[in-house]
Design a protein around this motif. Structure first.
Motif, short mmCIF file in Angstrom:
data_model
loop_
_atom_site.label_atom_id
_atom_site.label_comp_id
_atom_site.label_asym_id
_atom_site.label_seq_id
_atom_site.Cartn_x
_atom_site.Cartn_y
_atom_site.Cartn_z
N THR A 57 -9.26 28.61 -5.47
CA THR A 57 -10.44 27.80 -5.21
C THR A 57 -11.57 28.15 -6.16
OG1 THR A 57 -11.25 29.36 -3.54
CG2 THR A 57 -9.89 27.52 -2.78
N ASN A 58 -12.43 27.17 -6.40
CA ASN A 58 -13.64 27.35 -7.16
C ASN A 58 -14.75 26.56 -6.47
OD1 ASN A 58 -11.40 27.40 -9.61
ND2 ASN A 58 -13.07 28.87 -9.87
N TYR A 59 -15.94 27.13 -6.45
CA TYR A 59 -17.08 26.51 -5.80
C TYR A 59 -18.28 26.47 -6.72
CZ TYR A 59 -14.54 27.41 -1.44
OH TYR A 59 -13.60 27.45 -0.44
N ALA A 60 -19.09 25.44 -6.54
CA ALA A 60 -20.39 25.45 -7.17
C ALA A 60 -21.21 26.61 -6.62
CB ALA A 60 -21.12 24.13 -6.91
N ASP A 61 -22.02 27.21 -7.48
CA ASP A 61 -22.82 28.35 -7.04
C ASP A 61 -23.69 28.01 -5.83
OD1 ASP A 61 -23.46 29.69 -10.38
OD2 ASP A 61 -21.77 29.96 -9.03
N SER A 62 -24.18 26.79 -5.77
CA SER A 62 -25.10 26.41 -4.71
C SER A 62 -24.47 26.36 -3.33
CB SER A 62 -25.74 25.06 -5.03
OG SER A 62 -24.76 24.04 -5.11
N VAL A 63 -23.14 26.29 -3.25
CA VAL A 63 -22.47 26.16 -1.95
C VAL A 63 -21.65 27.38 -1.58
CG1 VAL A 63 -22.38 23.66 -2.30
CG2 VAL A 63 -20.34 25.06 -2.76
N GLY A 65 -20.36 30.59 -0.05
CA GLY A 65 -20.70 31.25 1.20
C GLY A 65 -20.98 30.31 2.35
N ARG A 66 -21.16 29.02 2.06
CA ARG A 66 -21.45 28.04 3.11
C ARG A 66 -20.36 26.98 3.25
NH1 ARG A 66 -25.36 24.71 2.34
NH2 ARG A 66 -25.47 24.99 0.07
N PHE A 67 -19.73 26.63 2.13
CA PHE A 67 -18.69 25.61 2.14
C PHE A 67 -17.33 26.26 1.95
CE2 PHE A 67 -21.26 21.70 0.47
CZ PHE A 67 -22.23 21.93 1.42
N THR A 68 -16.31 25.67 2.55
CA THR A 68 -14.94 26.14 2.38
C THR A 68 -14.03 24.95 2.15
OG1 THR A 68 -15.32 28.02 3.87
CG2 THR A 68 -13.04 27.43 3.39
N ILE A 69 -13.28 25.00 1.05
CA ILE A 69 -12.28 23.98 0.78
C ILE A 69 -10.92 24.51 1.19
CG2 ILE A 69 -11.92 24.71 -1.62
CD1 ILE A 69 -11.52 21.72 -2.32
N GLN A 81 -15.19 22.11 4.70
CA GLN A 81 -16.04 22.55 5.79
C GLN A 81 -17.40 22.91 5.22
OE1 GLN A 81 -15.39 22.77 9.22
NE2 GLN A 81 -17.60 23.15 9.29
N MET A 82 -18.43 22.23 5.68
CA MET A 82 -19.77 22.41 5.16
C MET A 82 -20.65 22.95 6.29
SD MET A 82 -20.23 18.96 2.85
CE MET A 82 -20.20 17.88 4.29
N ASN A 83 -21.15 24.15 6.10
CA ASN A 83 -22.01 24.80 7.08
C ASN A 83 -23.41 24.98 6.51
OD1 ASN A 83 -19.80 25.08 8.84
ND2 ASN A 83 -19.26 27.07 7.96
N SER A 84 -24.37 25.14 7.39
CA SER A 84 -25.76 25.38 7.01
C SER A 84 -26.24 24.35 6.00
CB SER A 84 -25.92 26.80 6.46
OG SER A 84 -25.53 27.76 7.41
N LEU A 85 -26.01 23.10 6.30
CA LEU A 85 -26.35 22.03 5.36
C LEU A 85 -27.85 21.92 5.14
CD1 LEU A 85 -23.74 19.43 6.53
CD2 LEU A 85 -24.06 20.14 4.16
N LYS A 86 -28.20 21.57 3.91
CA LYS A 86 -29.58 21.44 3.49
C LYS A 86 -29.90 19.98 3.17
CE LYS A 86 -29.20 25.95 1.25
NZ LYS A 86 -29.29 26.69 -0.04
#
Length: 117
Positions: A57-63, A65-69, A81-86
């Motif tokens: 997996t790879n994630y954008a830095d901004s997500v 710790g909060r998002f999980t693919i 899975q998107m948590n602590s949405l802004k």
């Protein structure tokens, strides 16, 4: 041909959570990677997360710790899975798939995620 259909978008308050799903159908056997992009009004489409056929997996830095693919190969489905949405993460979220062997990219129709303050 590959068809990608997203679901799970909607309206949530800041700090809330959503889980997006993307079902791949058609000629899916040679898909090597899938992921999620998002596009806010007036902005470029940006990568959110990718997952390889092997589970890397790879994630954008901004997500981070909060998002999980995640990926369910038996169902040809990926999830986000998107948590602590802004509020600034309000965007259309697009499912993405790539067949490396043919250099072909596929895109879903998008699902709207709106985060209220």
């Amino acid at each position: 041909q590959v068809q990608l259909v997203e679901s799970g978008g909607g309206l949530v308050q800041a700090g809330g959570s959503l889980r997006l799903s993307c079902k791949a159908s058609g000629s899916t056997v040679s898909i090597n990677a899938m992921g999620w992009y998002r596009q806010a009004p007036g902005k470029q489409r940006e990568l959110v997360a990718l997952i390889s056929s092997g589970g890397s997996t790879n994630y954008a830095d901004s997500v981070k710790g909060r998002f999980t693919i995640s990926r369910d190969n038996a169902k040809n489905t990926i999830y986000l899975q998107m948590n602590s949405l802004k509020p600034e993460e309000t965007a259309v979220y697009y499912c993405y798939a790539k067949k490396i062997v043919t250099k072909i990219d596929y895109w879903g129709q998008g699902t709207q995620v709106t985060v209220s303050s």
